[in-house]
Design a protein around this motif. Structure first.
Motif, PDB file in Angstrom:
ATOM      1  N   PRO A  47       7.719 -92.671 120.025  1.00 50.18           N
ATOM      2  CA  PRO A  47       6.516 -93.003 120.786  1.00 50.18           C
ATOM      3  C   PRO A  47       6.632 -92.696 122.278  1.00 50.18           C
ATOM      4  CG  PRO A  47       7.649 -94.993 120.030  1.00 50.18           C
ATOM      5  CD  PRO A  47       8.271 -93.838 119.316  1.00 50.18           C
ATOM      6  N   GLU A  48       7.857 -92.684 122.817  1.00 51.81           N
ATOM      7  CA  GLU A  48       7.998 -92.413 124.252  1.00 51.81           C
ATOM      8  C   GLU A  48       7.858 -90.917 124.580  1.00 51.81           C
ATOM      9  OE1 GLU A  48      12.173 -92.462 122.440  1.00 51.81           O
ATOM     10  OE2 GLU A  48      10.300 -93.630 122.282  1.00 51.81           O
ATOM     11  N   THR A  49       7.730 -90.068 123.550  1.00 52.47           N
ATOM     12  CA  THR A  49       7.644 -88.628 123.799  1.00 52.47           C
ATOM     13  C   THR A  49       6.207 -88.131 123.926  1.00 52.47           C
ATOM     14  OG1 THR A  49       7.667 -88.093 121.425  1.00 52.47           O
ATOM     15  CG2 THR A  49       9.803 -88.235 122.563  1.00 52.47           C
ATOM     16  N   PHE A  50       5.230 -88.990 123.739  1.00 53.74           N
ATOM     17  CA  PHE A  50       3.835 -88.566 123.890  1.00 53.74           C
ATOM     18  C   PHE A  50       2.996 -89.737 124.365  1.00 53.74           C
ATOM     19  CE2 PHE A  50       4.298 -90.064 119.534  1.00 53.74           C
ATOM     20  CZ  PHE A  50       3.146 -90.802 119.294  1.00 53.74           C
ATOM     21  N   GLN A  51       1.852 -89.420 124.948  1.00 57.43           N
ATOM     22  CA  GLN A  51       0.938 -90.426 125.465  1.00 57.43           C
ATOM     23  C   GLN A  51      -0.443 -90.168 124.879  1.00 57.43           C
ATOM     24  OE1 GLN A  51       1.550 -93.165 127.583  1.00 57.43           O
ATOM     25  NE2 GLN A  51      -0.551 -93.677 126.957  1.00 57.43           N
ATOM     26  N   ARG A  52      -0.905 -91.042 124.015  1.00 56.23           N
ATOM     27  CA  ARG A  52      -2.218 -90.882 123.397  1.00 56.23           C
ATOM     28  C   ARG A  52      -3.323 -91.049 124.442  1.00 56.23           C
ATOM     29  NH1 ARG A  52      -2.452 -94.411 117.897  1.00 56.23           N
ATOM     30  NH2 ARG A  52      -4.530 -93.417 117.870  1.00 56.23           N
ATOM     31  N   ALA A  53      -4.333 -90.170 124.355  1.00 59.00           N
ATOM     32  CA  ALA A  53      -5.504 -90.302 125.220  1.00 59.00           C
ATOM     33  C   ALA A  53      -6.701 -90.844 124.461  1.00 59.00           C
ATOM     34  CB  ALA A  53      -5.862 -88.953 125.835  1.00 59.00           C
ATOM     35  N   ASP A  54      -6.642 -90.784 123.112  1.00 57.33           N
ATOM     36  CA  ASP A  54      -7.808 -91.213 122.331  1.00 57.33           C
ATOM     37  C   ASP A  54      -8.082 -92.708 122.473  1.00 57.33           C
ATOM     38  OD1 ASP A  54      -5.347 -91.548 120.861  1.00 57.33           O
ATOM     39  OD2 ASP A  54      -6.530 -91.964 119.066  1.00 57.33           O
ATOM     40  N   LEU A  55      -7.046 -93.494 122.736  1.00 57.31           N
ATOM     41  CA  LEU A  55      -7.242 -94.947 122.852  1.00 57.31           C
ATOM     42  C   LEU A  55      -7.913 -95.336 124.167  1.00 57.31           C
ATOM     43  CD1 LEU A  55      -3.903 -96.281 121.307  1.00 57.31           C
ATOM     44  CD2 LEU A  55      -6.107 -95.863 120.192  1.00 57.31           C
ATOM     45  N   ASP A  56      -8.005 -94.393 125.109  1.00 58.57           N
ATOM     46  CA  ASP A  56      -8.733 -94.670 126.349  1.00 58.57           C
ATOM     47  C   ASP A  56     -10.236 -94.754 126.105  1.00 58.57           C
ATOM     48  OD1 ASP A  56      -6.325 -94.565 127.679  1.00 58.57           O
ATOM     49  OD2 ASP A  56      -6.580 -92.479 128.335  1.00 58.57           O
ATOM     50  N   HIS A  57     -10.699 -94.162 125.014  1.00 56.47           N
ATOM     51  CA  HIS A  57     -12.135 -94.102 124.741  1.00 56.47           C
ATOM     52  C   HIS A  57     -12.507 -94.666 123.373  1.00 56.47           C
ATOM     53  CE1 HIS A  57     -12.464 -91.563 128.277  1.00 56.47           C
ATOM     54  NE2 HIS A  57     -11.496 -90.809 127.788  1.00 56.47           N
ATOM     55  N   GLY A  58     -11.530 -95.049 122.562  1.00 52.45           N
ATOM     56  CA  GLY A  58     -11.804 -95.593 121.245  1.00 52.45           C
ATOM     57  C   GLY A  58     -10.994 -96.852 121.002  1.00 52.45           C
ATOM     58  N   HIS A  59     -11.560 -97.781 120.239  1.00 50.34           N
ATOM     59  CA  HIS A  59     -10.857 -99.036 119.950  1.00 50.34           C
ATOM     60  C   HIS A  59      -9.691 -98.771 119.002  1.00 50.34           C
ATOM     61  CE1 HIS A  59     -10.089-103.135 118.615  1.00 50.34           C
ATOM     62  NE2 HIS A  59     -10.817-103.541 119.637  1.00 50.34           N
ATOM     63  N   GLU A  86     -10.148 -98.718 115.288  1.00 49.81           N
ATOM     64  CA  GLU A  86     -10.928 -97.634 114.690  1.00 49.81           C
ATOM     65  C   GLU A  86     -10.160 -96.319 114.662  1.00 49.81           C
ATOM     66  OE1 GLU A  86     -14.702 -97.266 116.639  1.00 49.81           O
ATOM     67  OE2 GLU A  86     -15.157 -99.402 116.449  1.00 49.81           O
ATOM     68  N   ARG A  87      -8.994 -96.274 115.274  1.00 47.34           N
ATOM     69  CA  ARG A  87      -8.248 -95.027 115.408  1.00 47.34           C
ATOM     70  C   ARG A  87      -7.005 -95.044 114.524  1.00 47.34           C
ATOM     71  NH1 ARG A  87     -10.931 -91.100 117.086  1.00 47.34           N
ATOM     72  NH2 ARG A  87      -9.012 -90.096 117.779  1.00 47.34           N
ATOM     73  N   PRO A  88      -6.350 -93.890 114.313  1.00 47.84           N
ATOM     74  CA  PRO A  88      -5.093 -93.877 113.566  1.00 47.84           C
ATOM     75  C   PRO A  88      -4.049 -94.780 114.222  1.00 47.84           C
ATOM     76  CG  PRO A  88      -5.948 -91.649 113.826  1.00 47.84           C
ATOM     77  CD  PRO A  88      -6.799 -92.537 114.689  1.00 47.84           C
ATOM     78  N   THR A  89      -3.144 -95.289 113.417  1.00 48.73           N
ATOM     79  CA  THR A  89      -2.082 -96.133 113.954  1.00 48.73           C
ATOM     80  C   THR A  89      -1.102 -95.281 114.767  1.00 48.73           C
ATOM     81  OG1 THR A  89      -0.631 -95.827 112.040  1.00 48.73           O
ATOM     82  CG2 THR A  89      -2.255 -97.634 111.934  1.00 48.73           C
ATOM     83  N   ASP A  90      -0.300 -95.955 115.611  1.00 49.67           N
ATOM     84  CA  ASP A  90       0.716 -95.235 116.387  1.00 49.67           C
ATOM     85  C   ASP A  90       1.723 -94.541 115.466  1.00 49.67           C
ATOM     86  OD1 ASP A  90      -0.383 -95.962 118.801  1.00 49.67           O
ATOM     87  OD2 ASP A  90       0.960 -97.674 119.115  1.00 49.67           O
ATOM     88  N   LEU A  91       2.059 -95.182 114.337  1.00 49.21           N
ATOM     89  CA  LEU A  91       3.006 -94.578 113.403  1.00 49.21           C
ATOM     90  C   LEU A  91       2.457 -93.270 112.849  1.00 49.21           C
ATOM     91  CD1 LEU A  91       5.630 -94.697 111.783  1.00 49.21           C
ATOM     92  CD2 LEU A  91       4.425 -96.073 110.067  1.00 49.21           C
ATOM     93  N   ASP A  92       1.201 -93.293 112.389  1.00 47.43           N
ATOM     94  CA  ASP A  92       0.614 -92.066 111.862  1.00 47.43           C
ATOM     95  C   ASP A  92       0.472 -91.014 112.956  1.00 47.43           C
ATOM     96  OD1 ASP A  92       0.409 -92.803 109.213  1.00 47.43           O
ATOM     97  OD2 ASP A  92      -1.580 -93.665 109.425  1.00 47.43           O
ATOM     98  N   TYR A  93       0.109 -91.439 114.150  1.00 47.67           N
ATOM     99  CA  TYR A  93      -0.039 -90.472 115.234  1.00 47.67           C
ATOM    100  C   TYR A  93       1.303 -89.813 115.551  1.00 47.67           C
ATOM    101  CZ  TYR A  93      -3.184 -88.531 118.699  1.00 47.67           C
ATOM    102  OH  TYR A  93      -4.005 -87.673 119.398  1.00 47.67           O
ATOM    103  N   GLY A  94       2.366 -90.590 115.481  1.00 47.59           N
ATOM    104  CA  GLY A  94       3.692 -90.016 115.690  1.00 47.59           C
ATOM    105  C   GLY A  94       4.021 -88.952 114.661  1.00 47.59           C
TER     106      GLY A  94
END
Length: 451
Positions: A204-216, A219-227
């Protein structure tokens, strides 16, 4: 509760208001060369979004609809692939992740034919583009011929399809495979869960999600799936986006992806014939793809198409809207069409008792009415199913779904997707394909059954 069966059609004044609102969304999301899906969450040009957007734009401006498609095709790679994102260089990198500096297309994708002067992603999305191009042409054939629109896009669309049926035939059975959950467009579907279990997530420290800045987050994929998504994209990038040598931790044959390839092959046949070329190679390919799709992906017992996981060459035991959308294919066997029709109105999807069509099985433990592609109802999938119902003569059903689409598009403020039970708007608002496809459905008088 008012259901799709008895909800009234929009009045003429309501239809005019809806048309004006949809047009305003598209005008506001226009960048000067293309249309963003939304001004907040998706600030670049997305591949299948632009195809759907062009289908709606043709009712406002044929010239702009042509430009929408040609802007996307300007980012095509020389191996034929149309990338799923064409990046706007004026947008800051931190506005969206994965950003251009993650994909590194002009460097990492150089051997695969990525353009040198345009940054893109390295993966693809469903091939709706030839269908969109043909519909745009039909909206004003004289303008299309005068501007040479089909002559410019036909070679690019042919190369795109060739890429899919050759380099992406990873199962060796004649269907196109996808190598990332973002490619079939239904990013977070439970259909990918089993395959993703084999993927070690990026830390998780290797990327920074931007989708959570605009979505709850709910409603979005989990951090595990995003990884896991990030890991798959990283591995593909580090292999130079080479389909022959890249790791295949995730490789599946998706029903919607291949169904859209069939329909677009038929559209490519039509536009090739319009240019005086031979349509037979494309109609033959469409017939072959249809046969292979039915042979490899149809599940008679459940009455829908299933995803095939190429890791163990088995069908995934999940019911998703991806298995219903092949109804758009015109030459399906009668028993397949009848099975899809029954499933659409059966207990797993309840098309006559929910808003639009849920993206996932209502009866399954993983169903979530609010989380991205794990249950919410999407407007583009409803439009595709509406087209499929019309294709096979279910005009009354198509008209009901059309009414529901128009009602919910207006009530939700052209939302990205809906809670299929309550109708609550979810995701981004003022979403471009929702507005564009509403315009397409409004092109026929809303009170009349679609022919």
């Amino acid at each position: 509760m008012t259901t799709l069966l008895n909800r009234p059609a929009p009045t003429a004044s309501a239809a005019l208001t809806l048309r004006s609102g949809a047009a305003r969304v598209l005008f506001d999301n226009w960048t000067g060369t293309s249309t963003v899906p939304s001004r907040t969450l998706y600030p670049h040009q997305w591949s299948w979004d632009s195809a759907f957007i062009a289908i709606g734009l043709r009712h406002l401006s044929v010239r702009r609809a042509q430009q929408e498609l040609e802007s996307l095709l300007a980012g095509q790679w020389t191996d034929g692939r149309i990338p799923h994102i064409v990046f706007n260089p004026a947008v800051p990198h931190d506005a969206y992740f994965p950003s251009p500096d993650f994909w590194q297309s002009s460097r990492a994708g150089r051997a695969a034919g990525a353009p040198a002067g345009q940054e893109t992603s390295g993966i693809v999305q469903p091939p709706v583009h030839a269908l969109a191009a043909w519909l745009v042409h039909q909206a004003d054939p004289e303008e299309s011929r005068r501007r040479g629109f089909l002559a410019r896009v036909q070679p690019r669309l042919a190369a795109w399809h060739d890429y899919l049926v050759t380099r992406r035939d990873l199962g060796g059975a004649g269907l196109a495979a996808v190598v990332h959950p973002w490619e079939p467009g239904m990013d977070n579907s439970p259909c990918w869960d089993a395959a993703l279990q084999r993927v070690a997530p990026a830390p998780p420290e290797t990327f920074q999600r931007a989708d959570l800045d605009h979505g709850h987050p709910a409603e979005r994929p989990t951090d595990l799936d995003y990884g896991r998504y990030v890991r798959l994209a990283t591995d593909y990038r580090d292999a130079g986006y080479d389909d022959a040598t890249a790791p295949r931790s995730f490789a599946v044959e998706d029903p919607t992806f291949n169904a859209l390839l069939v329909v677009s092959e038929l559209a490519l046949a039509a536009l090739t014939e319009e240019l005086g070329g031979r349509s037979a190679p494309h109609t033959t390919r469409a017939a072959e793809l249809t046969h292979r799709m039915v042979t490899r992906l149809w599940d008679e017992d459940s009455g829908l198409f299933r995803v095939r996981d190429l890791h163990d060459d088995t069908l995934v035991d999940e019911r998703s809207v991806t298995g219903l959308i092949p109804l758009i294919v015109p030459d399906l066997p009668d028993h397949v069409v009848a099975g899809l029709r029954r499933t659409l109105d059966g207990p797993h999807f309840k098309a006559q008792g929910t808003r639009l069509v849920p993206s996932y099985d209502l009866m399954a433990p993983a169903f979530d009415p609010t989380r991205y592609w794990r249950g919410p109802a999407w407007f583009n999938t409803a439009w595709l199913i509406h087209r499929g119902l019309r294709t096979h003569g279910y005009h009354q059903d198509a008209h009901r779904l059309k009414r529901e689409y128009l009602t919910q598009a207006g009530a939700s403020g052209f939302a990205e997707y809906l809670d299929p039970v309550t109708g609550a708007a979810r995701g981004a608002s003022r979403f471009s394909w929702t507005a564009a496809l509403a315009l397409d459905l409004l092109h026929h008088a809303p009170e009349e059954p679609t022919p």
